[in-house]
Design an enzyme around this catalytic site. Sequence first.
Site, PDB file in Angstrom:
ATOM      1  N   SER A 291       0.844  -1.189   0.000  1.00 56.85           N
ATOM      2  CA  SER A 291       0.000   0.000   0.000  1.00 56.85           C
ATOM      3  C   SER A 291       0.880   1.241   0.000  1.00 56.85           C
ATOM      4  CB  SER A 291      -0.915   0.008   1.228  1.00 56.85           C
ATOM      5  OG  SER A 291      -0.146   0.152   2.408  1.00 56.85           O
ATOM      6  N   LYS A 292       0.228   2.397  -0.014  1.00 56.01           N
ATOM      7  CA  LYS A 292       0.957   3.666  -0.114  1.00 56.01           C
ATOM      8  C   LYS A 292       1.958   3.853   1.029  1.00 56.01           C
ATOM      9  CE  LYS A 292       1.507   7.287  -2.631  1.00 56.01           C
ATOM     10  NZ  LYS A 292       1.968   7.143  -4.001  1.00 56.01           N
ATOM     11  N   ARG A 293       1.659   3.282   2.179  1.00 62.22           N
ATOM     12  CA  ARG A 293       2.578   3.485   3.319  1.00 62.22           C
ATOM     13  C   ARG A 293       3.938   2.817   3.079  1.00 62.22           C
ATOM     14  NH1 ARG A 293      -0.785  -0.533   5.057  1.00 62.22           N
ATOM     15  NH2 ARG A 293       0.179  -2.456   5.798  1.00 62.22           N
ATOM     16  N   HIS A 294       3.976   1.845   2.167  1.00 62.53           N
ATOM     17  CA  HIS A 294       5.244   1.166   1.877  1.00 62.53           C
ATOM     18  C   HIS A 294       6.103   1.948   0.882  1.00 62.53           C
ATOM     19  CE1 HIS A 294       2.760  -2.460   3.106  1.00 62.53           C
ATOM     20  NE2 HIS A 294       3.755  -2.436   3.968  1.00 62.53           N
ATOM     21  N   GLY A 295       5.502   2.961   0.233  1.00 62.05           N
ATOM     22  CA  GLY A 295       6.255   3.709  -0.769  1.00 62.05           C
ATOM     23  C   GLY A 295       5.499   3.768  -2.083  1.00 62.05           C
TER      24      GLY A 295
END
Length: 467
Positions: free
Chosen positions: A242-246
């Site tokens: 997801s976006k939190r991973h990059g």
Amino acid sequence: MSDTQIVTRFAPSPTGFLHIGGARTALFNWLFARGRGGKFLLRIEDTDRARSTPEATAAILDGLAWLKLDHDDEAVSQHARMDRHAEVALQMLDSGHAYKCFATQDEIAAFRDAARAEGRSTLFRSPWRDADPADHPDLPYVVRIKAPLDGDTVIKDEVQGDVKIRNSELDDMVCLRSDGTPTYMLAVVVDDHDMGVTHVIRGDDHLNNAARQLQVYRAMGWAEPVWAHIPLIHGPDGKKLSKRHGALGVEEYRAMGYPVEGLRNYLTRLGWSHGDDEVFTTEQALEWFNLEGIGRAPARFDFKKLENVAGQHIAMTDDAALMTEIATFLAATGAPALTDAQKDGLNRALYCLKDRAKTLPQLLDKAHFILEIRPLELDEKSAKAIDTVSRGILRELTPHLQNANWSRNALEEIVATVAEAHSVKAGNVAQPLRAALAGRSVSPSVFDMMLILGRDETLSRIADVMD
């Protein structure tokens, strides 16, 4: 199926960018088909008119083009084929494999509420399944497929193995809504059949859909495809990417300057393996790729590993191809194009730069000394390196360089001679020389820089810092 030409497809929904997971799915389909002389088709699943946009479709096409995943034939619009989907639903109705259901949304909701309260299954069984057509009211209806009531549906999957789903857990899915529009679940099967798709390679989040979609194949008497449901990509923490991973979109990886061959190599290796091979060419991937090499466990995205693979691809890329990729990168990111002089200098410098960079911006940063024009702006550390003593050393070095045979051996000998005359190490001469030539304390070897810059530019840069 061995005598049939292999046909795979990538079928994204145009509701945003090309997700890195979608790019890997497209890549797997492309490799499998292209490596066997088959066809790779593209279908835009744009039935959700509220969320599908031309801009998203363009972004998907742009991402595929950058990844060099070319498709055969024209891209198919699922929305444009609605009449064909409805036609199949009516054929199943005529053959008795589907039926008209007049149950309203309120009736279905009431049934589920009651079932939940009584602890029964909330799977809706329509009372209209076996109703006499003579008893049909003149009311809106949906068309539902008649799914088998007992036994099992087995999905023979090339990645997951045989997946068994009890038919008692499957409902009679809606194929045609009350407004006459087809559902996604029906459209996918009709499109795959009409496009001649032989292998459905997609994310394992579609695995349960396969059990329901098989009912349409069987009701129509169509040949079933080979199924291969691949695990999703997870982040380093083991949770769904997801976006939190990059970065999630392919265009973000392009903007970060990952070489396309490096990213493709990494994505191919993400969830698939060929022995211990980590770095390989597209030609090797086409030769090696198979469904047997895909693992069942989710693959974990690792940025460090991506950087390592990308760096090795930069190092092994032909100089001319690398120059083209750099130009494409600059254009894609809105950066100014290189001048002819910069191109010429960079081309001469690649030999000592490309095995030290993991991304194209890193490569361009290391090429700072050849891309910048005089007079160079010295960074803080370099400015400190140009003191009274070092100016004296550079002043003594200048006539030697003016008369030198411009070769690496000769230049190394001159630096060693001047260092010896001042009773210092060669590094003490190289440090102010580096500052003059690059304006930075970190750069390629001073001898590489002198050879690339040439005698006149080298002497001019030394003169700049002497003034």
